[in-house]
Scaffold this motif. Sequence first.
Motif, PDB file in Angstrom:
ATOM      1  N   ILE A   7       0.747  -1.281   0.070  1.00 18.21           N
ATOM      2  CA  ILE A   7       0.005   0.000  -0.102  1.00 18.21           C
ATOM      3  C   ILE A   7       0.723   1.315   0.105  1.00 18.21           C
ATOM      4  CG2 ILE A   7      -1.665   1.313   1.362  1.00 18.21           C
ATOM      5  CD1 ILE A   7      -2.701  -1.176   2.483  1.00 18.21           C
ATOM      6  N   ILE A   8       1.939   1.198   0.720  1.00 19.81           N
ATOM      7  CA  ILE A   8       2.828   2.361   0.863  1.00 19.81           C
ATOM      8  C   ILE A   8       3.463   2.718  -0.517  1.00 19.81           C
ATOM      9  CG2 ILE A   8       4.809   3.343   1.875  1.00 19.81           C
ATOM     10  CD1 ILE A   8       4.345   1.759   4.518  1.00 19.81           C
ATOM     11  N   ALA A   9       4.182   1.605  -0.959  1.00 22.38           N
ATOM     12  CA  ALA A   9       4.833   1.781  -2.186  1.00 22.38           C
ATOM     13  C   ALA A   9       3.867   2.240  -3.236  1.00 22.38           C
ATOM     14  CB  ALA A   9       5.413   0.702  -2.811  1.00 22.38           C
ATOM     15  N   SER A  10       2.736   1.769  -3.241  1.00 20.99           N
ATOM     16  CA  SER A  10       1.643   2.142  -4.431  1.00 20.99           C
ATOM     17  C   SER A  10       1.191   3.433  -4.314  1.00 20.99           C
ATOM     18  CB  SER A  10       0.529   1.035  -4.484  1.00 20.99           C
ATOM     19  OG  SER A  10      -0.553   1.312  -5.328  1.00 20.99           O
ATOM     20  N   VAL A  26      -1.384   6.636   6.004  1.00 22.23           N
ATOM     21  CA  VAL A  26      -0.664   7.199   7.124  1.00 22.23           C
ATOM     22  C   VAL A  26      -1.610   7.209   8.326  1.00 22.23           C
ATOM     23  CG1 VAL A  26       0.464   9.496   8.022  1.00 22.23           C
ATOM     24  CG2 VAL A  26       0.862   8.734   5.825  1.00 22.23           C
ATOM     25  N   THR A  27      -2.848   7.388   8.295  1.00 19.65           N
ATOM     26  CA  THR A  27      -3.808   7.371   9.272  1.00 19.65           C
ATOM     27  C   THR A  27      -3.654   6.070  10.056  1.00 19.65           C
ATOM     28  OG1 THR A  27      -4.968   9.351   8.634  1.00 19.65           O
ATOM     29  CG2 THR A  27      -6.131   7.770  10.188  1.00 19.65           C
ATOM     30  N   VAL A  28      -3.895   5.121   9.236  1.00 16.65           N
ATOM     31  CA  VAL A  28      -4.035   3.609   9.527  1.00 16.65           C
ATOM     32  C   VAL A  28      -2.654   3.333  10.429  1.00 16.65           C
ATOM     33  CG1 VAL A  28      -3.877   1.245   8.921  1.00 16.65           C
ATOM     34  CG2 VAL A  28      -5.436   2.778   7.858  1.00 16.65           C
ATOM     35  N   LEU A  29      -1.467   3.629   9.882  1.00 11.93           N
ATOM     36  CA  LEU A  29      -0.093   3.454  10.353  1.00 11.93           C
ATOM     37  C   LEU A  29      -0.151   4.194  11.536  1.00 11.93           C
ATOM     38  CD1 LEU A  29       2.337   3.493   7.282  1.00 11.93           C
ATOM     39  CD2 LEU A  29       1.067   1.558   8.341  1.00 11.93           C
ATOM     40  N   ASN A  30      -0.508   5.413  11.937  1.00 10.78           N
ATOM     41  CA  ASN A  30      -0.377   6.076  13.053  1.00 10.78           C
ATOM     42  C   ASN A  30      -1.396   5.642  14.135  1.00 10.78           C
ATOM     43  OD1 ASN A  30       1.557   8.100  12.462  1.00 10.78           O
ATOM     44  ND2 ASN A  30       0.245   9.481  11.519  1.00 10.78           N
TER      45      ASN A  30
END
Length: 319
Positions: A7-10, A26-30
């Motif tokens: 997801i990040i790369a795409s 980013v919201t999910v990762l945070n």
Amino acid sequence: MTKIPDIIASSAQNAAENTAQVAAVVTVLNSLDAMIYVADMKTYELLFINDYARKKWGEPGNKRCWEYLQTNQSGPCAFCTNDKLLDENQQANGVYVWEFQNTQNGHWYQCRDEAIRWINGDLVRIEIATDITDRKSMEQELEAARREAEYLAGTDPLTDLNNRRVFFNLGEQVLKEALRFNCPTSIIMFDLDHFKLINDTWGHNVGDAVLKRVADIAAATVRTADILARIGGEEFAILLPQTDLPQARTLAERIRKAIAADVLLINNAPIGVEASFGISSCEECGELTLTDLLNIADQQLYLSKKHGRNRTSAHQVNP
């Protein structure tokens, strides 16, 4: 299921067109209760850290990953996993999982590292580190209990395995850990088929030699964390922490087949032996006691005897 690195790369590659998607990722990762960071694999520059990392380690400034996350480092960490994330063609080769005690705060973390392509096409390392300090503490308590039990002469004198007393002492610790961390636990019980015939035919000295050989076979097969014990005359038990029913069955079958394939030479006479196995396993052990699980495994062992011996029967406990 799409992986977070994908997801990040795409998202990064299409950031100009997909700003909303990037913000959502980013919201999910945070929101995760784990430290997540991305670092350039050549320069060690930090390209992303989530809010969890900021709360634990503060703002990174211009620090590189080894400067930000570790202490007393004069260069990249000797334990850096970069070399484990790329194949011989310098291409990403999947996830590498390892455990590590952080040099800055002393906490233990389970780390999931992977190489991915970043916005500019460079290879970067993404690490997801989950704090497992409580689990490690329980493991250390279990190890301390193991050493204490050994100190109290809890070894079976014939087989050099744990005896029944040690099995129950350590087993209670394992069940406490399973209850606290919601881990599966399994017990394997097995005993030798027609063992009385061996004693009656060859004598008790030969019977003892057979028991010792079977114990050695089982000990060479179980894992380090497993608790193997002789709990009766020709009865053995194995307590399997963090092990579900399919895994327990695989181990039981491996031991059963190894015993059946073995031949013990006594005065140049070949003596073979077989064993029957019973398994009990709980995904959520709840109020189950070690005695409960042992009794269920014993019932399964009886079924194996009833249905022809030299086989494995198992039961999944659902309290």
